[in-house]
Design an enzyme around this catalytic site. Structure first.
Site, PDB file in Angstrom:
ATOM      1  N   ASP A  66      56.518  79.025  -0.254  1.00 48.24           N
ATOM      2  CA  ASP A  66      57.432  79.676  -1.191  1.00 48.24           C
ATOM      3  C   ASP A  66      56.664  80.344  -2.320  1.00 48.24           C
ATOM      4  O   ASP A  66      57.040  81.414  -2.802  1.00 48.24           O
ATOM      5  CB  ASP A  66      58.410  78.656  -1.770  1.00 48.24           C
ATOM      6  CG  ASP A  66      59.543  78.336  -0.794  1.00 48.24           C
ATOM      7  OD1 ASP A  66      59.609  78.957   0.274  1.00 48.24           O
ATOM      8  OD2 ASP A  66      60.356  77.458  -1.118  1.00 48.24           O
ATOM      9  N   GLY A  67      55.575  79.710  -2.745  1.00 46.71           N
ATOM     10  CA  GLY A  67      54.787  80.269  -3.846  1.00 46.71           C
ATOM     11  C   GLY A  67      54.219  81.638  -3.519  1.00 46.71           C
ATOM     12  O   GLY A  67      54.156  82.515  -4.383  1.00 46.71           O
ATOM     13  N   ASP A 171      61.236  67.384 -23.521  1.00 52.75           N
ATOM     14  CA  ASP A 171      59.905  67.815 -23.114  1.00 52.75           C
ATOM     15  C   ASP A 171      59.897  69.277 -22.695  1.00 52.75           C
ATOM     16  O   ASP A 171      58.837  69.889 -22.586  1.00 52.75           O
ATOM     17  CB  ASP A 171      59.410  66.955 -21.950  1.00 52.75           C
ATOM     18  CG  ASP A 171      59.035  65.543 -22.377  1.00 52.75           C
ATOM     19  OD1 ASP A 171      59.027  65.277 -23.592  1.00 52.75           O
ATOM     20  OD2 ASP A 171      58.759  64.707 -21.494  1.00 52.75           O
ATOM     21  N   TYR A 184      61.816  73.428  -9.609  1.00 46.67           N
ATOM     22  CA  TYR A 184      61.630  72.544 -10.763  1.00 46.67           C
ATOM     23  C   TYR A 184      62.971  72.004 -11.261  1.00 46.67           C
ATOM     24  O   TYR A 184      63.098  70.849 -11.666  1.00 46.67           O
ATOM     25  CB  TYR A 184      60.908  73.323 -11.863  1.00 46.67           C
ATOM     26  CG  TYR A 184      60.292  72.488 -12.969  1.00 46.67           C
ATOM     27  CD1 TYR A 184      60.365  71.100 -12.976  1.00 46.67           C
ATOM     28  CD2 TYR A 184      59.605  73.107 -14.015  1.00 46.67           C
ATOM     29  CE1 TYR A 184      59.797  70.356 -13.989  1.00 46.67           C
ATOM     30  CE2 TYR A 184      59.028  72.373 -15.027  1.00 46.67           C
ATOM     31  CZ  TYR A 184      59.123  70.993 -15.012  1.00 46.67           C
ATOM     32  OH  TYR A 184      58.546  70.255 -16.020  1.00 46.67           O
ATOM     33  N   LEU A 186      65.579  71.158  -9.583  1.00 48.29           N
ATOM     34  CA  LEU A 186      65.983  70.015  -8.766  1.00 48.29           C
ATOM     35  C   LEU A 186      65.190  68.767  -9.146  1.00 48.29           C
ATOM     36  O   LEU A 186      65.755  67.672  -9.261  1.00 48.29           O
ATOM     37  CB  LEU A 186      65.778  70.346  -7.283  1.00 48.29           C
ATOM     38  CG  LEU A 186      66.115  69.253  -6.274  1.00 48.29           C
ATOM     39  CD1 LEU A 186      67.576  68.850  -6.370  1.00 48.29           C
ATOM     40  CD2 LEU A 186      65.776  69.705  -4.861  1.00 48.29           C
ATOM     41  N   SER A 187      63.897  68.933  -9.354  1.00 43.55           N
ATOM     42  CA  SER A 187      63.049  67.799  -9.739  1.00 43.55           C
ATOM     43  C   SER A 187      63.469  67.211 -11.080  1.00 43.55           C
ATOM     44  O   SER A 187      63.306  66.007 -11.318  1.00 43.55           O
ATOM     45  CB  SER A 187      61.585  68.238  -9.806  1.00 43.55           C
ATOM     46  OG  SER A 187      61.127  68.688  -8.549  1.00 43.55           O
TER      47      SER A 187
END
Length: 283
Positions: A66-67, A171, A184, A186-187
């Site tokens: 994907d990247g 954060d 990110y 989802l994480s």
């Protein structure tokens, strides 16, 4: 389709050989195929010079994960060339083809014009300092407000369409597209969104509040994020994990739906839910 341009991640095992096989097969079918040369940028990632892509190119084929596809979408933003991803990474939510035996079938479908195109929205981020633009960029997955250096917690004041929404102590804060909802976002506990929809999800990262939740907004909404906290402390806005803007308390970043879109080639008649279930089963 008859004109193709291959972008590969040379760090992936077998990528160069596969790229050569793809070009050889397409050329035997009477098509034109070129493999792009990529340069490493300051972040160590490979970049594609948009000027090296021929004007007649009808499809970009990416080899990696994907990247690789996301990087190609950013590098070639505005050229409106459909992209097909061949997975040589791990999960590959954006890539259509994974196994070697699927590649020739996929190429045959492209040559026969047996496919459909799907538009994916992108985000535009513009940073201001003292009312003047200091930086701007685009993202396919997400824009992340994050800590820099020894900053322990961010203080962010968020407005939507100039109306105050919330003040976050966290954060970080993610502004994700539907495409980026499985990354990110989802994480960090954010929701999964059907990728071809038009909306933006705001998800705090490790918020210092019990009631902090993701918020889903319309793609037409205008998001303003004001940086607060101790003067002179560096923070950052990161675009697709690739480029970063250095920001400081008092700065503001505005996030909107970008005018530019990424166009993906869809070959398989597989629903998003089927694809999601299959990918999740492999984690």
């Amino acid at each position: 389709m008859k004109h193709f341009f291959v972008i590969m991640n040379p760090d992936k095992k077998g990528a160069r050989e596969t790229a050569g096989d793809i070009c050889s097969y397409l050329e035997k079918q009477g098509a034109v195929c070129r493999i792009g040369e990529r340069d490493r940028g300051r972040t160590g990632k490979h970049y594609t010079d948009a000027s090296t892509v021929p004007d007649e190119t009808e499809c970009i084929i990416t080899l990696g994960g994907d990247g690789t596809l996301i990087q190609a979408a950013r590098d070639l933003a505005g050229k409106n060339i459909p992209m097909l991803g061949i997975n040589r990474g791990t999960l590959g939510y954006l890539t259509q083809v994974s196994r070697n035996e699927e590649i020739k079938d996929a190429l045959s479908s492209l040559l026969a014009n047996d496919y459909r195109l799907e538009e994916r929205m992108m985000l535009s981020g513009c940073a201001y300092r003292d009312g003047k633009v200091i930086a701007q960029d685009i993202a396919l997955n997400e824009i992340v407000m994050t800590r820099s250096g020894l900053v322990k917690m961010l203080q962010l004041k968020v407005f939507v369409n100039q109306e105050f929404l919330n003040e976050y102590r966290a954060d970080g804060l993610i502004a994700a597209t539907p495409t980026g909802s499985t990354a990110y976002n989802l994480s960090a506990g954010g929701p999964i969104i059907v990728p071809d929809s038009k909306m933006v999800v705001l998800t705090p990262i490790c918020s210092h509040a019990l009631n902090a939740r993701s918020i889903v907004l319309s793609a037409d909404d205008w998001i303003q994020i004001e940086l607060m906290g101790e003067k002179g402390v560096c923070q950052a806005a990161v675009f697709d994990g690739d480029t970063a803007m250095e920001l400081y308390p008092g700065d503001c970043i505005e996030i909107r739906q970008a005018d530019i879109k990424t166009i993906l080639v869809k070959l398989k008649n597989i629903s998003f839910l089927d694809n999601l279930r299959n990918k999740m089963a492999g984690i």
